[in-house]
Design an enzyme around this catalytic site. Structure first.
Site, mmCIF file in Angstrom:
data_model
loop_
_atom_site.group_PDB
_atom_site.id
_atom_site.type_symbol
_atom_site.label_atom_id
_atom_site.label_comp_id
_atom_site.label_asym_id
_atom_site.label_seq_id
_atom_site.Cartn_x
_atom_site.Cartn_y
_atom_site.Cartn_z
ATOM 1 N NE ARG A 101 -3.985 0.459 1.829
ATOM 2 C CZ ARG A 101 -5.224 0.524 2.337
ATOM 3 N NH1 ARG A 101 -5.468 1.245 3.406
ATOM 4 N NH2 ARG A 101 -6.214 -0.133 1.775
ATOM 5 C CG HIS A 128 -8.391 0.157 -3.173
ATOM 6 N ND1 HIS A 128 -7.646 -0.966 -2.851
ATOM 7 C CD2 HIS A 128 -9.092 0.470 -2.044
ATOM 8 C CE1 HIS A 128 -7.889 -1.298 -1.596
ATOM 9 N NE2 HIS A 128 -8.757 -0.444 -1.087
ATOM 10 C CD GLN A 131 -13.069 -1.457 -1.575
ATOM 11 O OE1 GLN A 131 -12.317 -1.419 -0.628
ATOM 12 N NE2 GLN A 131 -14.296 -1.926 -1.473
ATOM 13 C CG ASP A 222 -13.798 6.429 -1.310
ATOM 14 O OD1 ASP A 222 -13.860 6.320 -0.062
ATOM 15 O OD2 ASP A 222 -12.717 6.314 -1.935
ATOM 16 C CB CYS A 261 -14.381 1.412 -0.615
ATOM 17 S SG CYS A 261 -13.813 3.104 -0.317
ATOM 18 N NE ARG A 289 -10.845 -5.239 -0.315
ATOM 19 C CZ ARG A 289 -10.123 -4.255 0.231
ATOM 20 N NH1 ARG A 289 -10.714 -3.227 0.792
ATOM 21 N NH2 ARG A 289 -8.798 -4.278 0.178
#
Ligand code: CP
Ligand code: NVA
Length: 303
Positions: A101, A128, A131, A222, A261, A289
């Site tokens: 990340r 992402h 996601q 988001d 998310c 996820r």
């Protein structure tokens, strides 16, 4: 040859469908003996905080019989204590896979270039993919192959970028409303348009949230300021019109579902009333996820 997952475009439509099938069966049978990462280790090296990505990968690896090593922002100090290149070369010698990340997208691309082990993008400022893939799995779980309208309302950020690429590969129509100046990255949009032309799906980008959600089956939002945008100045007055609230939901289909998310800034991009309503599927989305990333791990590290 090792395979990385830096963007959803690293996978073909067939490969994504294959992942979804594996995820579906793992969801039914989380500890399946046929699926194994026994003896394998996954290094998670994060420059930014995380709840879902970290925990779902750690639990996922554990359920598959492997081991996870979490290296938080203060541990490796990517790019500060050592270069991304050296960190990737070394981690690739120890671990069978790396979830990274990062802030800069180029840094996760570079890590993939220099690591001998597969690198999975666990979120960069640009994308992402884990996601986006799990969200498209969630959508498929609910709607199957039915033609639906996905409406993304808010900031044109990393989460939207991966959703855009993924939905255009999977032939899902996506309508977007952002404030002027917060539209998705033009490079990503052009990439997605190429996939959409192939899959014959629609991408519509505009600045009117009400129009965007008209007849929508899903409204997705988001945060307005992402982790990599600490110095960004947001004009709250402008963004307010893009809040996912009960009034906006009345412009969509009656049984519209709401996705986010997470983490959410309740009271900013989404209200408590919507987050906690029966339209919200944010926790199912978060759960998926785990299932989808286990399928990703088996594909990339399982061989
Ligand atoms: N959605 C998501 O990636 O959450 P985290 O930042 O908590 O991992
Ligand atoms: N766009 C958000 C997503 C967090 C999962 C961020 O990058 O902070």
């Amino acid at each position: 040859m090792k395979k990385d997952l830096i963007s959803i475009k690293d996978l073909t439509r067939q490969e994504i469908m294959g992942l979804f099938n594996v995820a579906k069966s793992l969801k039914k049978n989380p500890l399946s003996k046929n699926a194994s990462l026994a003896g394998k280790s996954l290094a998670l090296v994060f420059q930014k905080p995380s709840n879902r990505t970290r925990v779902s990968f750690e639990v996922g690896v554990f359920q598959l019989g492997g081991n996870a090593i979490y290296l938080g922002p203060d541990e490796v100090k990517l790019g500060v204590r050592e270069s991304f290149k050296d960190a990737a070369k070394v981690l690739g010698r120890y671990a069978d896979g790396i979830v990274a990340r990062t802030f800069s997208h180029d840094d996760v691309v570079n890590m993939a270039k220099f690591s001998s082990a597969p690198v999975i993008n666990g979120l960069s400022d640009l994308l992402h993919p884990c996601q986006g893939l799990s969200d498209l799995f969630t959508i498929e779980e609910i709607f199957g192959k039915k033609k639906i309208k996905i409406a993304f309302v808010g900031d044109g950020n990393n989460v939207l970028h991966s959703l855009l690429i993924g939905s255009s590969i999977l032939a899902r129509d996506i309508h977007i409303a952002t404030p002027k100046g917060s539209e998705p990255d033009s490079g990503i949009l052009n990439e997605a348009k190429k996939y959409a032309a192939k899959s014959k799906s629609k991408i519509i980008v505009g600045n009117d949230p009400k129009k965007c959600v008209e007849q929508a089956d899903i409204i997705y939002t988001d945060v307005w300021v992402s982790m990599g945008e600490k110095s960004k100045k947001v004009d709250m007055e402008t963004f307010k019109a893009f809040q996912v609230n009960e009034e906006l939901l009345t412009c969509a289909k009656k049984d519209v579902l709401v996705m986010h998310c997470l983490p959410a800034h309740r009271g900013e991009e989404i209200t408590d009333a919507v987050m906690d309503s029966k339209s919200s599927i944010v926790y199912d989305q978060a759960e998926n996820r785990l299932h989808v990333q286990k399928a990703i791990l088996l594909k990339l590290l399982g061989g």
